[in-house]
Write an enzyme that holds these catalytic residues in place. Sequence first.
Site, PDB file in Angstrom:
ATOM      1  N   TYR A  51       0.833  -1.214   0.000  1.00  0.00           N
ATOM      2  CA  TYR A  51       0.000   0.000   0.000  1.00  0.00           C
ATOM      3  C   TYR A  51       0.868   1.265   0.000  1.00  0.00           C
ATOM      4  CZ  TYR A  51      -3.766  -3.207   1.528  1.00  0.00           C
ATOM      5  OH  TYR A  51      -4.656  -4.245   1.652  1.00  0.00           O
ATOM      6  N   LYS A  76       1.282  -6.724   5.625  1.00  0.00           N
ATOM      7  CA  LYS A  76       1.315  -7.900   4.737  1.00  0.00           C
ATOM      8  C   LYS A  76       2.581  -7.887   3.886  1.00  0.00           C
ATOM      9  CE  LYS A  76      -3.657  -7.071   4.365  1.00  0.00           C
ATOM     10  NZ  LYS A  76      -3.806  -5.608   4.220  1.00  0.00           N
ATOM     11  N   HIS A 109       0.330 -11.833   1.647  1.00  0.00           N
ATOM     12  CA  HIS A 109      -0.738 -11.059   0.997  1.00  0.00           C
ATOM     13  C   HIS A 109      -1.493 -11.879  -0.050  1.00  0.00           C
ATOM     14  CE1 HIS A 109      -1.689  -6.544   0.155  1.00  0.00           C
ATOM     15  NE2 HIS A 109      -2.750  -7.279  -0.067  1.00  0.00           N
TER      16      HIS A 109
HETATM   17  P1  NAD Z   1     -14.359  -1.195   1.363  1.00  0.00           P
HETATM   18  O1  NAD Z   1     -15.354  -2.260   1.070  1.00  0.00           O
HETATM   19  O2  NAD Z   1     -13.957  -0.929   2.761  1.00  0.00           O
HETATM   20  O3  NAD Z   1     -14.923   0.100   0.676  1.00  0.00           O
HETATM   21  C1  NAD Z   1     -14.321   1.340   0.804  1.00  0.00           C
HETATM   22  C2  NAD Z   1     -15.094   2.355  -0.039  1.00  0.00           C
HETATM   23  O4  NAD Z   1     -16.481   2.284   0.294  1.00  0.00           O
HETATM   24  C3  NAD Z   1     -14.668   3.783   0.266  1.00  0.00           C
HETATM   25  O5  NAD Z   1     -13.611   4.174  -0.581  1.00  0.00           O
HETATM   26  C4  NAD Z   1     -15.946   4.552  -0.028  1.00  0.00           C
HETATM   27  O6  NAD Z   1     -16.051   4.793  -1.399  1.00  0.00           O
HETATM   28  C5  NAD Z   1     -17.021   3.585   0.369  1.00  0.00           C
HETATM   29  N1  NAD Z   1     -17.510   3.790   1.764  1.00  0.00           N
HETATM   30  C6  NAD Z   1     -16.840   3.573   2.924  1.00  0.00           C
HETATM   31  N2  NAD Z   1     -17.643   3.846   3.983  1.00  0.00           N
HETATM   32  C7  NAD Z   1     -18.821   4.239   3.474  1.00  0.00           C
HETATM   33  C8  NAD Z   1     -20.046   4.650   4.063  1.00  0.00           C
HETATM   34  N3  NAD Z   1     -20.207   4.693   5.381  1.00  0.00           N
HETATM   35  N4  NAD Z   1     -21.064   4.981   3.227  1.00  0.00           N
HETATM   36  C9  NAD Z   1     -20.926   4.934   1.886  1.00  0.00           C
HETATM   37  N5  NAD Z   1     -19.789   4.543   1.276  1.00  0.00           N
HETATM   38  C10 NAD Z   1     -18.752   4.204   2.055  1.00  0.00           C
HETATM   39  O7  NAD Z   1     -13.092  -1.486   0.413  1.00  0.00           O
HETATM   40  P2  NAD Z   1     -11.531  -1.639   0.545  1.00  0.00           P
HETATM   41  O8  NAD Z   1     -10.861  -0.411   0.956  1.00  0.00           O
HETATM   42  O9  NAD Z   1     -11.106  -2.264  -0.742  1.00  0.00           O
HETATM   43  O10 NAD Z   1     -11.341  -2.731   1.696  1.00  0.00           O
HETATM   44  C11 NAD Z   1     -11.148  -2.421   3.062  1.00  0.00           C
HETATM   45  C12 NAD Z   1      -9.778  -2.827   3.501  1.00  0.00           C
HETATM   46  O11 NAD Z   1      -9.536  -4.209   3.226  1.00  0.00           O
HETATM   47  C13 NAD Z   1      -8.640  -2.127   2.748  1.00  0.00           C
HETATM   48  O12 NAD Z   1      -8.474  -0.791   3.139  1.00  0.00           O
HETATM   49  C14 NAD Z   1      -7.496  -3.027   3.075  1.00  0.00           C
HETATM   50  O13 NAD Z   1      -7.028  -2.776   4.397  1.00  0.00           O
HETATM   51  C15 NAD Z   1      -8.142  -4.404   2.977  1.00  0.00           C
HETATM   52  N6  NAD Z   1      -7.950  -5.044   1.643  1.00  0.00           N
HETATM   53  C16 NAD Z   1      -7.180  -6.152   1.574  1.00  0.00           C
HETATM   54  C17 NAD Z   1      -6.977  -6.803   0.365  1.00  0.00           C
HETATM   55  C18 NAD Z   1      -6.156  -8.045   0.318  1.00  0.00           C
HETATM   56  O14 NAD Z   1      -5.815  -8.507  -0.782  1.00  0.00           O
HETATM   57  N7  NAD Z   1      -5.788  -8.615   1.438  1.00  0.00           N
HETATM   58  C19 NAD Z   1      -7.558  -6.284  -0.823  1.00  0.00           C
HETATM   59  C20 NAD Z   1      -8.352  -5.138  -0.729  1.00  0.00           C
HETATM   60  C21 NAD Z   1      -8.553  -4.536   0.504  1.00  0.00           C
END
Ligand code: NAD
Length: 275
Positions: A51, A76, A109
Amino acid sequence: MTNIPNIELISGTTIPQLGFGVFQIPADDTAESVRTALDVGYRHIDTAQMYGNEVGVGVGIAKSGIAREDVFITTKLANDQHGYDNAVKALDGSLDRLGTSYVDLYLIHWPLAKKNLYVETWKAFEDLARSGKARAIGVSNFQPAHLEALVKAGTTTPAVNQIELHPALQQTELRAYHQDHGIITEAWSPLAQGEVLDEPALTEIAGKIGKTPAQVVLRWHLQHGNVIFPKSVTASRIEENRDIFDFELGGHEMAAIAGLDKGRRTGPDPDTFEG
Ligand code: NAD
């Protein structure tokens, strides 16, 4: 403010069930977002070497004035750092950037099955857990076949498997596998990056109980026992996503959300993704 429940890990440590994810938060904005999250009561931050914002996570925690031991930090291993020696060195780099001597959870990861180094990498993780630099170790994006390969190699069970999981991709089989093996399910993209939030089933439930669709989805995760760390850079949403402990979804509501499963990914398929 209602306390965030802790979930016990196989390592003997505990993890706050709600955390704050920082994927796609620009490096320069991360410290501020992390501080905002800590100010409203989050005590668990999910980052990754890939990240590019581990420094911001460390600065945000330091600036919050909250003691290091009161914050659960996950990072990760980057995809180009598989292999025993690389993994050991990579954690030292992450610790330097985070400004800490240990992480609470260190994850592989992605399995990157074609590279075929994830079992060797896991052996490094076991040694990192023994050294105390990682209080718990786990994996991310592992399918049952990858988890089985670890079992066959006679290694430690991962404390968690962090997988894409939300109402459009409910991962019933993988969650059952985790349950059978004492692995905690962590749900990444718990809101499907916002894509599921205008589903009529969700807006209807939200309207009825006076919560937002995002809160309904996050509550659904909690009731399934998933660990979640929704991401937002908007202070009001960071707060909204924290405010999910004063209501409960009933059987009808849980069933309506179960009906939204389409097996639809928003991210890469772990069976084919090679980083
Ligand atoms: P998420 O499902 O948390 O969605 C985030 C998005 O949803 C925001 O950018 C915003 O647009 C919207 N949102 C957030 N809160 C909201 C609300 N209250 N109302 C309306 N819209 C809202 O998606 P993410 O960031 O992809 O996933 C969360 C976390 O998971 C990441 O930050 C990361 O730490 C982890 N992650 C890990 C992997 C992996 O391969 N291990 C991949 C992707 C994400």
